[in-house]
Design a protein around this motif. Structure first.
Motif, short mmCIF file in Angstrom:
data_model
loop_
_atom_site.label_atom_id
_atom_site.label_comp_id
_atom_site.label_asym_id
_atom_site.label_seq_id
_atom_site.Cartn_x
_atom_site.Cartn_y
_atom_site.Cartn_z
N CYS A 241 -18.57 -19.79 -57.78
CA CYS A 241 -19.69 -19.61 -58.70
C CYS A 241 -20.14 -20.98 -59.21
O CYS A 241 -19.30 -21.79 -59.64
CB CYS A 241 -19.28 -18.73 -59.88
N GLU A 264 -27.76 -20.46 -55.32
CA GLU A 264 -27.88 -19.00 -55.20
C GLU A 264 -28.63 -18.58 -53.95
O GLU A 264 -28.20 -17.67 -53.23
CB GLU A 264 -28.59 -18.44 -56.44
N LYS A 270 -22.73 -17.31 -56.46
CA LYS A 270 -23.07 -16.79 -57.77
C LYS A 270 -23.42 -17.99 -58.66
O LYS A 270 -22.92 -19.09 -58.43
CB LYS A 270 -21.89 -16.02 -58.38
N SER A 272 -24.29 -19.33 -62.91
CA SER A 272 -24.19 -18.95 -64.32
C SER A 272 -24.42 -20.15 -65.21
O SER A 272 -23.87 -21.24 -64.98
CB SER A 272 -22.80 -18.36 -64.60
#
Length: 346
Positions: A241, A264, A270, A272
């Motif tokens: 991520c 992404e 992922k 964030s």
């Protein structure tokens, strides 16, 4: 005659040994705001700004700036990377400091005109160099009172700069600083000189101790990572991520948001934006700093409380960081097509 002059300039510049230093180029853009309006703006050979000794930019820091690059592609084209986003960020900085905004079209045209006027200084494809563009807005007009300036100056100049990593993409180490670069509800989200002035002493201390630069923590609790020197932080977690800090006092890096998109949509990771706690570095397998100058600076390790936490390696760059760097630089250089609207061609 002009073509001969430009060719002479090209021949005289040692493209392979360019650093990140000021170089006077032929033309820069200059526009004044007075009585509620910007003038039409001109290109000028004069690289000296003429302003009053009581200009608010000098005394009270009423000024902001941007940084972006133009690149030469393999087929000889010239292109700018996400110039519209720099225009919007400068507008945000102007609003925060009560300065008149520069319209998108004015900003973009000024940058394109300056690049075109100084095309002889644009490093060739394959040299690792680019043309660094520095737009800025400053408050002028003599006024000793603490209040917004009565007049403003918008200027754009440029200079050739070399590859940030002379020896290739190499990890470097950072230390956590006890200093703050910006206040929680201050100007951390804007690109203003005061943020950088506040970071000078912390940077000097880090370099004296053998680090590339320092990590700034959030000014409220000193528990969360905010920025890495003059760049944004990102980490790749062990479950792939892409994570980057979110805070009211972090500059919204155009490079960072470009990497978020690529992570992404191209790498399939992922992503964030969230709080990144300094005592939770173990969740990351790779880490880096990102910004216009280097695109990505790989982080080998971070020293915190006298302990060096190493990520992927102190000598080798992680595979995801490498892929992000290669993808973004390929778009900037025109080797691959970028998302719609990212590239503006001259």
């Amino acid at each position: 005659m002009k073509e001969e002059f430009e060719m002479k300039k090209k021949v005289e510049i040692d493209w392979k040994n360019l650093g990140f230093d000021y170089m006077k180029t032929d033309q820069r853009y200059l526009s004044y705001w007075k009585d509620g309006n910007w003038d039409e703006g001109v290109l000028t050979e004069d690289n000296v700004l003429h302003l009053g000794e009581a200009s608010p930019c000098l005394h009270y820091g009423q000024q902001c700036f941007e940084g972006l690059k133009a690149y030469r592609t393999k087929n000889g084209d010239i292109q700018l990377f996400r110039v519209d986003q720099n225009a919007k960020r400068l507008q945000d900085s102007c609003r925060r400091l009560l300065m008149p905004e520069i319209p998108d079209e004015t900003f973009i045209k000024a940058c394109l005109d300056v690049v075109k006027a100084n095309e002889a200084y644009l490093p060739p494809y394959g040299s690792g160099g680019s043309l660094y563009i520095r737009p800025m807005v400053i408050g002028v007009g003599n006024s000793i009172a603490v209040k917004p300036a009565s007049e403003f100056l918008f200027t754009v100049f440029c200079m050739p700069v070399g590859a940030y990593f002379k020896g290739g993409l190499t990890p470097v180490n950072f230390m956590v600083s006890a200093y703050d670069r910006a206040a929680c509800y201050g100007t951390g989200q804007q690109k203003v000189g005061g943020n950088y002035a506040a970071s000078l002493i912390a940077h000097e201390i880090a370099v004296e101790k053998g680090f590339a630069d320092c990590i700034y923590l959030d000014p409220t609790t000193h528990t969360k990572i905010e920025e890495v020197g003059a760049a944004n932080f990102f980490g790749i977690t062990k479950n792939n991520c892409f994570v980057t800090p979110k805070s009211l006092s972090i500059l919204p890096s155009i490079t960072k948001y470009s990497l978020l998109y690529l992570a992404e949509n191209v790498l399939g990771l992922k992503t964030s934006e969230k709080d990144v706690y300094i005592d939770e570095l173990d969740e990351f397998s790779e880490a880096g700093a990102c910004g216009t100058a280097a695109v990505i600076t790989p982080i080998g390790g971070i020293e915190y409380k006298n302990k060096l936490h190493v990520f992927f390696s102190e000598t080798e760059v992680g595979p995801i960081t490498t892929k992000l760097y290669d993808t973004l630089t390929a778009i900037q250089l025109g080797d691959i097509e970028g998302p719609e609207g990212w590239i503006t061609k001259l």
